[in-house]
Design an enzyme around this catalytic site. Structure first.
Site, short mmCIF file in Angstrom:
data_model
loop_
_atom_site.label_atom_id
_atom_site.label_comp_id
_atom_site.label_asym_id
_atom_site.label_seq_id
_atom_site.Cartn_x
_atom_site.Cartn_y
_atom_site.Cartn_z
N ALA A 158 0.94 -1.12 -0.14
CA ALA A 158 0.03 -0.04 0.16
C ALA A 158 0.97 1.18 -0.12
O ALA A 158 0.63 2.34 -0.72
CB ALA A 158 -0.94 0.00 1.31
N ASP A 159 1.83 1.36 0.71
CA ASP A 159 2.55 2.59 0.93
C ASP A 159 3.55 2.76 -0.39
O ASP A 159 3.52 3.86 -0.79
CB ASP A 159 3.94 2.01 2.13
CG ASP A 159 3.31 2.36 3.42
OD1 ASP A 159 1.96 2.88 3.27
OD2 ASP A 159 3.89 2.10 4.25
N LEU A 160 4.04 1.60 -0.82
CA LEU A 160 5.00 1.97 -2.23
C LEU A 160 4.29 1.69 -3.35
O LEU A 160 4.26 2.65 -4.28
CB LEU A 160 6.21 0.72 -2.28
CG LEU A 160 7.10 0.80 -1.04
CD1 LEU A 160 8.08 -0.22 -0.88
CD2 LEU A 160 7.98 2.24 -0.86
N GLY A 171 3.21 5.46 -3.35
CA GLY A 171 4.45 6.09 -3.95
C GLY A 171 4.27 5.96 -5.40
O GLY A 171 4.65 7.06 -6.07
#
Length: 406
Positions: free
Chosen positions: A186-188, A192
């Site tokens: 989810a973050d990357l 991102g």
């Protein structure tokens, strides 16, 4: 081909040279987004709170000694995400800090932030205010749930977004618990990467219209998009998928990780019949050819698991080199980083970090033939570029009055 992994500056013009980015983000998603853009040649200025700056600066493990820790350049995590960037300290709760950011926004192409929705507006530097100062500004906001969702004010992290998007619930063995992936999907991937794509699209459109726009990135939205094929099937069949039953997530024996005789693992990906038949012929088990799409927990699946336990991981690597069947070892991280493949692709690089010396990091994954990624700057100390940044927005001496007074 020079600097395939972005290992050094080589005099080539970066693909994003001339693009100036203000990075107000902290931690992983925004830092990864602007790292990609910085490696491609953009000038990225980290705008950090004077009271510690980006939280990731202080996360262990550390390189160097007390001096590097005091400057905020000792964290391995921070160094990995912030090469090719500069740093300025601004207190956006003070009028002088807000004024400086407004002045910088007039001179930059992109602003990226990862606060909860509404924070920038409350500080007096939200999108509408910045757009008045610079109509061409591309403003990207990365948040967990998006700017206009009913969950916009909720806190969260990678696991929360994956859970809400349905991806976590589909990861793991049948009748077993959900399993968190080692990479921050989810973050990357949802944050991102999606932010970088959105920024580049808005910059391209600006070439036609001359106008910037607001890029709203929800890490939950981005994670949901990773399930595109699963969701397409659901809408077609109207059958809710269950953990451990999806074909590409533990549901068929020809596409599954198997333990080897030495207690290690290999990954079999023989999805097309020709690859599965090659495996069956190679192990002398032609009777398994019509069992390809049975579940790993079936009788045939147990037989296949037994075959894999008859050889070591190294023996299976030899087998894979002789039989075209989509079979690879499951490597430990040290094995991956030391592999010939990673070396050939330039995916481990080394840069010189002041006060520390050579530091190894992950290389740039996108290989451009003419405008390759490059490393131009080490990760900055907190506020390392304060003076040069403030000089940029100060009025000329003639406008400041005697002795530079405002």
């Amino acid at each position: 081909m020079a600097a395939r992994g972005g290992s050094s500056g080589d005099g080539m013009t970066g693909a994003l040279e001339g693009i100036r980015i203000l990075d107000l983000t902290r931690l992983l998603p925004g830092g990864f987004c602007t790292l990609l853009l910085a490696d491609l040649g953009a000038d990225v200025l980290k705008v950090e709170d004077p009271n510690g700056g980006d939280y990731i600066r202080w996360m262990p493990p550390y390189y160097g000694g007390d001096e590097e820790r005091a400057k905020g350049t000792a964290s391995a995590y921070f160094l990995a995400l912030n090469r090719n960037k500069r740093s300025v300290k601004l207190n956006l709760k003070e009028p002088s800090g807000r004024d400086t950011l407004l002045g910088l926004a007039e001179r930059h192409d992109v602003l990226v932030e990862s606060f909860r929705p509404g924070v920038m507006d409350r500080l007096g530097v939200g999108y509408e205010v910045l757009r008045e100062r610079n109509p061409g500004l591309v403003y990207c906001a990365i948040s967990g749930y998006g700017q206009d969702s009913p969950l916009r004010d909720r806190s969260g992290h990678d696991t929360n977004y994956l859970g809400l998007a349905g991806l976590l619930g589909l990861t793991g063995r049948r009748d077993g618990p959900p399993i968190q992936a080692a990479g921050q999907i989810a973050d990357l991937g949802g944050g991102g990467l999606m932010a970088a794509v959105g920024i580049l699209a808005a910059l391209h459109e600006r070439e036609r219209s001359g106008e910037g726009q607001f890029v709203d990135i929800s890490m939950t939205d981005g994670s949901l998009a990773w399930l595109s094929m699963v969701i397409a099937r659901y809408f077609g069949e109207r059958v809710t998928p269950r953990r451990g039953e999806l074909e590409l997530a533990g549901g068929i024996l020809c596409y599954f990780p198997y333990e080897t005789g030495d207690g290690r693992w290999v990954a079999l990906g023989a999805l097309e019949p020709k690859f599965w038949h090659n495996w069956c012929d190679g192990v002398g088990r032609p009777e398994l050819k019509d069992k390809q799409f049975e579940h790993p927990e079936s009788k045939a699946g147990q037989e296949v698991a037994g075959v894999f336990r008859e050889r070591t991981r190294e023996e299976w690597a030899t087998f894979a080199a002789e039989h075209d069947c989509c079979l690879e070892p499951v490597l430990d991280l040290d094995e991956t980083l030391g592999s010939d493949f990673v070396a050939a692709r330039g995916m481990v690089i080394e840069l010189n970090q002041p006060g520390i010396g050579p530091v190894k990091q992950v290389g740039f994954p996108i290989k451009l033939s003419r405008t390759a990624a490059s490393i131009r700057l080490p990760a900055p100390a907190l506020g390392e570029h304060d003076e040069e940044t403030l000089d940029e927005v100060r009025p000329p001496v003639a406008e400041r009055g005697p002795e530079g007074a405002a």
